[in-house]
Scaffold this motif. Structure first.
Motif, PDB file in Angstrom:
ATOM      1  N   GLN A 107      -3.782   5.048 -12.806  1.00  0.00           N
ATOM      2  CA  GLN A 107      -3.467   6.292 -13.501  1.00  0.00           C
ATOM      3  C   GLN A 107      -4.453   6.536 -14.655  1.00  0.00           C
ATOM      4  O   GLN A 107      -4.956   7.642 -14.823  1.00  0.00           O
ATOM      5  CB  GLN A 107      -2.056   6.188 -14.051  1.00  0.00           C
ATOM      6  N   GLN A 108      -4.709   5.483 -15.408  1.00  0.00           N
ATOM      7  CA  GLN A 108      -5.637   5.627 -16.552  1.00  0.00           C
ATOM      8  C   GLN A 108      -7.029   6.027 -16.081  1.00  0.00           C
ATOM      9  O   GLN A 108      -7.689   6.862 -16.689  1.00  0.00           O
ATOM     10  CB  GLN A 108      -5.754   4.303 -17.305  1.00  0.00           C
ATOM     11  N   LYS A 111      -7.136   9.608 -14.917  1.00  0.00           N
ATOM     12  CA  LYS A 111      -7.084  10.515 -16.077  1.00  0.00           C
ATOM     13  C   LYS A 111      -8.451  10.618 -16.724  1.00  0.00           C
ATOM     14  O   LYS A 111      -8.904  11.698 -17.109  1.00  0.00           O
ATOM     15  CB  LYS A 111      -6.108   9.956 -17.125  1.00  0.00           C
TER      16      LYS A 111
END
Ligand code: F6R
Length: 237
Positions: A107-108, A111
């Motif tokens: 997810q990081q 992003k």
């Protein structure tokens, strides 16, 4: 796909450098980078040049799970040695192999890439047609994920470790969908042991069995290969 065949990897490095320089000149500011032996000649020329990318950022494709950035075989360490220590970007990102939470890491990283879309992505090609650590069978829609390395990749990478057992079994990698969002892609491949993968990537069907074949669907890809890697091509390039 544009296909450029050069005499040898050193000449390929020069062409790779020229493309990087042109992308920079045309306003690219986010560069996707690969590790491995293939792009080293390109990196050598970039870092020895007077190109100014001090306000640009780089985002690497992948990292072994479980290796600290300081581990000599980590991709962090590879990039420091072959690129960033010689000439740095404003900021460089490599997946965090020590993050135990694969969903959080994915997810990081997604992003980060969404906030900094990749203008110019440099790729190498695995002997089995992989890109990043996306092995045959990986979904074309995949995003950053934790990957179990195949035996062929473990064997290919074992040369960098004391023995095969020390090669990590997992990696974090941008997904194929992530890579395909890059505005421009340069994939380099040199040597006869890449010839079959090169043929399948360029002239074979687009199939998840050959991850790099997805690049046929990208609007701005250059394939940079030497004559040895081109021997199985049947078309005129
Ligand atoms: C490395 C990577 C891999 C390599 C590929 C070719 O970040 O993503 O896909 O590009 O395995 O490796 P070399 O260049 O060592 O033949």
């Amino acid at each position: 796909m544009k296909v450029k065949i050069v005499a040898d990897p050193a000449t390929g490095g020069q062409s790779g450098y020229d493309m990087f320089a042109e992308a920079l000149e045309n306003g690219s500011s986010v560069f996707g980078l690969a590790t491995g032996s293939t792009p080293v000649s390109t990196y050598d020329q970039i870092t020895a040049s007077d190109l100014d990318f001090s306000q640009c950022i780089s985002i690497n494709l992948d990292e072994y799970v479980g290796l600290a950035p300081t581990h000599p075989q980590s991709y962090h360490a590879f990039m420091q040695q072959h690129f960033f220590d010689k000439k740095p970007f404003k900021k460089s990102y490599v997946p965090n192999g020590l993050n135990p939470d694969e969903h959080d890491e994915a997810q990081q990283y997604e992003k980060l890439i969404a906030a900094n879309p990749i203008d110019f992505q440099i790729l190498g090609l695995g002997r089995n047609g992989h890109i990043g650590f996306n092995e045959p069978g990986t979904s074309f829609d995949s995003i950053t994920h934790r990957v179990a390395l195949t035996q062929s990749t473990i064997d290919a990478n074992a040369r960098f470790f004391d023995n095969e057992h020390e090669v990590p079994r997992y990696a974090y990698s941008m997904g194929i969908g992530t890579i395909m969002k890059s505005k421009q892609i340069l994939i380099e491949a040199y040597g006869e042991n890449k010839a079959q993968a090169v043929h399948q990537m360029i002239e074979g069907p687009v199939t998840e069995d050959v991850p790099a074949s997805v690049l046929q669907r990208h609007p701005n890809v250059t394939v940079l290969i030497d004559q040895a890697a081109a021997i199985q091509l049947t078309g005129e390039y």
